[in-house]
Design an enzyme around this catalytic site. Structure first.
Site, PDB file in Angstrom:
ATOM      1  N   ASN A  70      -9.924  -0.751   0.226  1.00 58.92           N
ATOM      2  CA  ASN A  70      -8.714  -0.341   0.291  1.00 58.92           C
ATOM      3  C   ASN A  70      -8.486  -1.118  -1.390  1.00 58.92           C
ATOM      4  O   ASN A  70      -7.817  -2.682  -1.223  1.00 58.92           O
ATOM      5  CB  ASN A  70      -8.114  -0.829   1.470  1.00 58.92           C
ATOM      6  CG  ASN A  70      -6.524  -0.628   1.249  1.00 58.92           C
ATOM      7  OD1 ASN A  70      -5.973  -0.733   0.306  1.00 58.92           O
ATOM      8  ND2 ASN A  70      -6.136  -0.590   2.806  1.00 58.92           N
ATOM      9  N   HIS A 125      -3.804   7.265   2.290  1.00 62.78           N
ATOM     10  CA  HIS A 125      -4.048   5.504   1.635  1.00 62.78           C
ATOM     11  C   HIS A 125      -5.121   4.961   2.105  1.00 62.78           C
ATOM     12  O   HIS A 125      -5.811   5.816   3.383  1.00 62.78           O
ATOM     13  CB  HIS A 125      -2.745   5.089   1.570  1.00 62.78           C
ATOM     14  CG  HIS A 125      -3.317   3.688   2.322  1.00 62.78           C
ATOM     15  ND1 HIS A 125      -4.143   2.661   0.976  1.00 62.78           N
ATOM     16  CD2 HIS A 125      -3.345   2.292   3.120  1.00 62.78           C
ATOM     17  CE1 HIS A 125      -4.180   1.203   1.054  1.00 62.78           C
ATOM     18  NE2 HIS A 125      -3.123   1.105   2.218  1.00 62.78           N
ATOM     19  N   CYS A 165       1.133  -1.611   0.049  1.00 67.71           N
ATOM     20  CA  CYS A 165      -0.014  -0.051   0.196  1.00 67.71           C
ATOM     21  C   CYS A 165       0.682   1.401   0.217  1.00 67.71           C
ATOM     22  O   CYS A 165       0.605   2.302  -0.340  1.00 67.71           O
ATOM     23  CB  CYS A 165      -0.725   0.306   1.301  1.00 67.71           C
ATOM     24  SG  CYS A 165      -1.805  -1.377   1.039  1.00 67.71           S
TER      25      CYS A 165
HETATM   26  O1  UT7 Z   1      -3.365  -1.274   3.537  1.00 69.91           O
HETATM   27  C1  UT7 Z   1      -3.172  -1.116   4.525  1.00 69.91           C
HETATM   28  C2  UT7 Z   1      -3.563  -2.475   5.550  1.00 69.91           C
HETATM   29  N1  UT7 Z   1      -4.553  -2.459   6.284  1.00 69.91           N
HETATM   30  C3  UT7 Z   1      -4.882  -1.920   7.484  1.00 69.91           C
HETATM   31  O2  UT7 Z   1      -4.625  -0.839   7.327  1.00 69.91           O
HETATM   32  C4  UT7 Z   1      -5.634  -1.947   8.847  1.00 69.91           C
HETATM   33  C5  UT7 Z   1      -5.932  -1.362   9.573  1.00 69.91           C
HETATM   34  N2  UT7 Z   1      -6.765  -2.455  10.657  1.00 69.91           N
HETATM   35  C6  UT7 Z   1      -7.945  -2.318  10.889  1.00 69.91           C
HETATM   36  O3  UT7 Z   1      -8.541  -1.567   9.830  1.00 69.91           O
HETATM   37  C7  UT7 Z   1      -8.781  -2.802  11.778  1.00 69.91           C
HETATM   38  O4  UT7 Z   1      -7.857  -3.495  12.231  1.00 69.91           O
HETATM   39  C8  UT7 Z   1      -9.996  -3.818  11.195  1.00 69.91           C
HETATM   40  C9  UT7 Z   1     -10.859  -2.931  10.288  1.00 69.91           C
HETATM   41  C10 UT7 Z   1      -9.173  -5.230  10.386  1.00 69.91           C
HETATM   42  C11 UT7 Z   1     -10.770  -4.138  12.692  1.00 69.91           C
HETATM   43  O5  UT7 Z   1     -11.198  -3.522  12.702  1.00 69.91           O
HETATM   44  P1  UT7 Z   1     -11.135  -3.643  15.033  1.00 69.91           P
HETATM   45  O6  UT7 Z   1     -11.660  -2.831  15.361  1.00 69.91           O
HETATM   46  O7  UT7 Z   1      -9.312  -3.317  15.242  1.00 69.91           O
HETATM   47  O8  UT7 Z   1     -11.681  -5.036  15.149  1.00 69.91           O
HETATM   48  P2  UT7 Z   1     -11.010  -6.435  16.039  1.00 69.91           P
HETATM   49  O9  UT7 Z   1      -9.705  -7.125  15.465  1.00 69.91           O
HETATM   50  O10 UT7 Z   1     -10.139  -5.641  17.114  1.00 69.91           O
HETATM   51  O11 UT7 Z   1     -12.066  -7.183  16.271  1.00 69.91           O
HETATM   52  C12 UT7 Z   1     -13.206  -6.527  16.827  1.00 69.91           C
HETATM   53  C13 UT7 Z   1     -13.991  -8.240  16.728  1.00 69.91           C
HETATM   54  C14 UT7 Z   1     -13.683  -9.561  17.079  1.00 69.91           C
HETATM   55  O12 UT7 Z   1     -14.863 -10.139  18.039  1.00 69.91           O
HETATM   56  P3  UT7 Z   1     -14.469  -9.997  19.501  1.00 69.91           P
HETATM   57  O13 UT7 Z   1     -13.204 -11.185  19.315  1.00 69.91           O
HETATM   58  O14 UT7 Z   1     -14.557  -8.835  19.856  1.00 69.91           O
HETATM   59  O15 UT7 Z   1     -15.991 -10.949  19.587  1.00 69.91           O
HETATM   60  C15 UT7 Z   1     -13.571 -10.188  16.180  1.00 69.91           C
HETATM   61  O16 UT7 Z   1     -13.695 -11.652  15.916  1.00 69.91           O
HETATM   62  O17 UT7 Z   1     -15.427  -7.538  15.301  1.00 69.91           O
HETATM   63  C16 UT7 Z   1     -14.706  -9.285  15.213  1.00 69.91           C
HETATM   64  N3  UT7 Z   1     -14.147  -9.220  14.457  1.00 69.91           N
HETATM   65  C17 UT7 Z   1     -15.389  -9.008  13.092  1.00 69.91           C
HETATM   66  N4  UT7 Z   1     -17.230  -8.793  13.482  1.00 69.91           N
HETATM   67  C18 UT7 Z   1     -18.057  -8.860  11.963  1.00 69.91           C
HETATM   68  C19 UT7 Z   1     -13.572  -9.334  12.761  1.00 69.91           C
HETATM   69  N5  UT7 Z   1     -13.793  -8.871  11.438  1.00 69.91           N
HETATM   70  C20 UT7 Z   1     -15.330  -8.873  11.472  1.00 69.91           C
HETATM   71  C21 UT7 Z   1     -16.216  -8.880  10.540  1.00 69.91           C
HETATM   72  N6  UT7 Z   1     -17.806  -8.208  11.016  1.00 69.91           N
HETATM   73  N7  UT7 Z   1     -15.762  -8.270   8.952  1.00 69.91           N
END
Ligand code: UT7
Length: 321
Positions: free
Chosen positions: A278, A248, A114
């Site tokens: 993205n 980005h 990215c």
């Molecule tokens: O180009 C560069 C690449 N990427 C990035 O820069 C990504 C940077 N990170 C992010 O954008 C965020 O960390 C994410 C969007 C990927 C995730 O958001 P988050 O607020 O950090 O969520 P999390 O990973 O802490 O997950 C929170 C909860 C979890 O459930 P529990 O453990 O709280 O029960 C996940 O299992 O959300 C759950 N979860 C989802 N639920 C519904 C994870 N993905 C999903 C989903 N739908 N797609």
């Protein structure tokens, strides 16, 4: 003193749109979760006959038309892509052949993910400043839909396909003021994509993108804040001198944090994340192209571009448009 100036931009998005509601049918997720946590509503997905090459060509031709120059005027082609047409020849060489301009240097930046577009822009800028090249075609083109595991809801909801192109031309007037590139390989495991060549014999590794989203989120917020300070200090400028943030497009929460760091209202941030997701190396030129085309970004505006991704690699460009 010679500068590189943006003389044309172009973009291409595949016709097929995949909404969050479509994703609800594939993985355990919801439109509400995706919008609240990422800001994404939909993304574009390449058709089977489309690739990083075909999309790059579409975007390049639009940028050339905008700049009113013909392919014969192009002195260098760089394509930033994590999803190249082939391992070699480079997607840039394949595009060069399609444009019918044999001779000029053409290469891909494959693994800056990215951050690829700002890396590519910086390289082209050095060649133009040195006087070695007059016009350079700098493209980000990605088919991320082919490297995500569609059963992995933590990753698949984020990405989309597309290509963005910028034509740089040598100018006596200020254009790209400075670029700043960084990398830190100690974070190599935060975001990576294995390939079949690097796969150790006997070890079953999925050839899909792997990401520690939470860690990447925290890292990006830290490094981007420092990057803005570095970029402004190098140019003896203040936050108030920046008119537009062209980031980005990874997560709306990261982008909002970055806008705050620059004291910019969200109206002064080029956003495509909601409609495109993205698109990795394509996200910055696509956001730039959209804001230029709808005349939000105007000649003379000061633009801060920033990108970050696998490596970890990150970088910025400060541009007088
Ligand atoms: O180009 C560069 C690449 N990427 C990035 O820069 C990504 C940077 N990170 C992010 O954008 C965020 O960390 C994410 C969007 C990927 C995730 O958001 P988050 O607020 O950090 O969520 P999390 O990973 O802490 O997950 C929170 C909860 C979890 O459930 P529990 O453990 O709280 O029960 C996940 O299992 O959300 C759950 N979860 C989802 N639920 C519904 C994870 N993905 C999903 C989903 N739908 N797609």
């Amino acid at each position: 003193m010679k500068y590189s100036k943006i003389i044309g931009t172009g973009g291409y998005l595949p016709e097929k749109v995949l909404t969050n509601y479509d994703l609800e049918k594939i993985v355990d997720t919801s439109h509400q979760w995706i919008v609240e946590r990422t800001g994404i509503h939909q993304r574009h997905i390449a058709a089977s006959n489309e690739s990083s090459l075909t999309m790059a060509e579409e975007a390049a031709r639009v940028a050339m038309a905008a700049a009113n120059i013909s392919s014969a005027d192009i002195g260098m082609i760089i394509i930033a892509t994590t999803t190249p047409e082939k391992i070699f020849p480079s997607t840039a060489c394949l595009l060069q052949q399609r444009l019918g301009i044999a001779g000029c240097p053409a290469f891909d930046l494959n693994s800056t993910a990215c951050a690829g577009f700002v890396y590519a822009l910086s390289i082209a800028d050095q060649f133009i400043r040195q006087g070695a090249v007059n016009n350079a075609l700098v493209i980000g083109s990605e088919v991320m839909s082919r490297v995500v595991d569609w059963s992995d809801r933590a990753v698949s909801i984020l990405f989309g396909d597309g290509a963005g192109a910028v034509l740089l031309g040598a100018s006596d007037e200020p254009g790209i003021l400075s670029t700043h590139l960084h990398a830190d390989g100690t974070h190599k495991d935060v975001l990576f994509l294995q390939n079949a060549l690097g796969k150790p014999t006997g070890l079953e590794t999925e050839l899909y993108m792997q990401m520690n989203g939470k860690q990447l989120f925290k890292l990006s917020v830290n490094i981007l804040g420092q990057l803005f300070d570095e970029t402004l200090a190098a140019n003896h400028l203040q936050k108030s001198d920046v008119d537009w943030l062209v980031p980005h497009q990874a997560n709306i929460r990261i982008i909002e944090g970055m806008a705050k760091k620059l004291d910019l209202p969200m109206e002064r941030v080029a956003i495509t994340l909601d409609e495109q997701g993205n698109t990795s190396a394509a996200s910055i030129p696509l956001a730039l192209d959209k804001a230029i085309r709808d005349q939000r970004i105007k000649r003379g505006d000061m633009l801060m571009l920033e990108g970050f991704g696998g490596g970890l690699a990150w970088g910025s460009a400060l541009i007088k448009y």
